[in-house]
Design an enzyme around this catalytic site. Sequence first.
Site, PDB file in Angstrom:
ATOM      1  N   ASP A   1      -7.653  -4.188  -9.198  1.00 52.45           N
ATOM      2  CA  ASP A   1      -6.556  -3.962  -8.238  1.00 52.45           C
ATOM      3  C   ASP A   1      -5.509  -5.046  -8.452  1.00 52.45           C
ATOM      4  O   ASP A   1      -5.857  -6.195  -8.724  1.00 52.45           O
ATOM      5  CB  ASP A   1      -7.116  -4.057  -6.797  1.00 52.45           C
ATOM      6  CG  ASP A   1      -6.256  -3.324  -5.774  1.00 52.45           C
ATOM      7  OD1 ASP A   1      -5.064  -3.669  -5.650  1.00 52.45           O
ATOM      8  OD2 ASP A   1      -6.786  -2.419  -5.103  1.00 52.45           O
TER       9      ASP A   1
ATOM     10  N   GLY B   1      -3.215  -3.078  -1.760  1.00 47.14           N
ATOM     11  CA  GLY B   1      -4.610  -3.303  -1.379  1.00 47.14           C
ATOM     12  C   GLY B   1      -4.758  -4.678  -0.753  1.00 47.14           C
ATOM     13  O   GLY B   1      -3.861  -5.510  -0.853  1.00 47.14           O
TER      14      GLY B   1
ATOM     15  N   TYR C   1       6.469   9.561  -5.467  1.00 42.53           N
ATOM     16  CA  TYR C   1       5.019   9.741  -5.287  1.00 42.53           C
ATOM     17  C   TYR C   1       4.598  11.131  -5.754  1.00 42.53           C
ATOM     18  O   TYR C   1       3.701  11.263  -6.582  1.00 42.53           O
ATOM     19  CB  TYR C   1       4.678   9.538  -3.808  1.00 42.53           C
ATOM     20  CG  TYR C   1       3.195   9.542  -3.506  1.00 42.53           C
ATOM     21  CD1 TYR C   1       2.378   8.496  -3.922  1.00 42.53           C
ATOM     22  CD2 TYR C   1       2.618  10.581  -2.782  1.00 42.53           C
ATOM     23  CE1 TYR C   1       1.017   8.494  -3.636  1.00 42.53           C
ATOM     24  CE2 TYR C   1       1.261  10.585  -2.492  1.00 42.53           C
ATOM     25  CZ  TYR C   1       0.464   9.540  -2.916  1.00 42.53           C
ATOM     26  OH  TYR C   1      -0.884   9.541  -2.624  1.00 42.53           O
TER      27      TYR C   1
ATOM     28  N   HIS D   1      -4.668  -0.128   6.633  1.00 46.56           N
ATOM     29  CA  HIS D   1      -3.954  -1.359   6.952  1.00 46.56           C
ATOM     30  C   HIS D   1      -3.042  -1.129   8.167  1.00 46.56           C
ATOM     31  O   HIS D   1      -2.310  -0.145   8.210  1.00 46.56           O
ATOM     32  CB  HIS D   1      -3.138  -1.813   5.748  1.00 46.56           C
ATOM     33  CG  HIS D   1      -2.723  -3.239   5.847  1.00 46.56           C
ATOM     34  ND1 HIS D   1      -1.675  -3.639   6.640  1.00 46.56           N
ATOM     35  CD2 HIS D   1      -3.230  -4.360   5.295  1.00 46.56           C
ATOM     36  CE1 HIS D   1      -1.559  -4.952   6.558  1.00 46.56           C
ATOM     37  NE2 HIS D   1      -2.494  -5.412   5.742  1.00 46.56           N
TER      38      HIS D   1
END
Length: 309
Positions: A31, A36, A144, A180
């Site tokens: 990552d 993240g 995206y 998150h």
Amino acid sequence: MRVLVTGAAGFLGSHLVDRLLGEGYTVVGFDNLSTGSPENIAHLANESRFNFLEGDICEPFNPGPVDYVFNFASPASPPKYLELAIETLRAGSVGVENTLEIALSNNAGYLHASTSECYGEPLEHPQREGYWGNVNPVGPRSVYDEAKRYAEALVMAYHRSRGANTHLVRIFNTYGPRLHPEDGRVISNFVAQALANQLLTIYGKGDQTRSFCYVDDLIEGIVRLSRSEEHLPVNIGNPNEFTILECAREVLELTGSKSEFRYLPMPEDDPTRRCPDIAKAKALLGWEPKTNLRQGLIKTIEYFRRKTA
Ligand code: UDP
């Protein structure tokens, strides 16, 4: 089995790592921590079967010998991928190609995390895998949507032209612990706002729909797909569809919050409805979700309470 999970510090990646470790695999987590969070894997600090490598899938890298590659590295919440526009396009193109090369050179299986965003603003409802979608190729969300659509084409080409053993999961809206709080997605926003007695931000009139899958159900479907012989995309999601207002009211009821609503403009190209047809996953994998929205929200709220305590 030694397995590579990219995006290992993300919401889904970290849950997948836990599941694979639980089954006895050795896991290399990769990552770049752009979205993240190290907290998501902090509990694995003393796990001898887990190795974490910090790096970007867009740069060539060598995780050592692996038997399986799970590619979960990409910004995924609308505010994050809009902010990281070029990075998102690169993760879905160069990054996917790098991870496919790793799978191919190791003769490893490969599963790519695709998305219901491939369907765009769907003209068919619910969405079956055979539906080609209705995506604006130049709108803000295209960074995206088109990256994920290109990635699916790339994965299929590696399967068809190079014989790679690939799998594509189209993930619908998923929620649960480790979302998150500042990620900007609807459930994390609503729960965080409700617990802080802040106004719940409703985009548009809140009559757009989403179908929310609890993370454990999603991971179960993904693990089953990874072991299947299916190479074409498979929807994994919960077909129970809710309006955003219904979801907001459920969060208020379960948190006991007295928060009110604040209506904000609808983001450009925000899909008006989304619901998976999961007949293929049911027939092929014997999979269906087990957790309803209320049960999943209770666990998610618990997590946010602990985190903010
Ligand atoms: N949304 C909302 N308030 C928020 C965040 C999101 O009303 O604070 C809406 C958003 O407009 C979308 C839906 O909730 O229609 C789901 O948004 P999310 O960002 O979670 O995921 P998406 O399905 O759009 O990728």
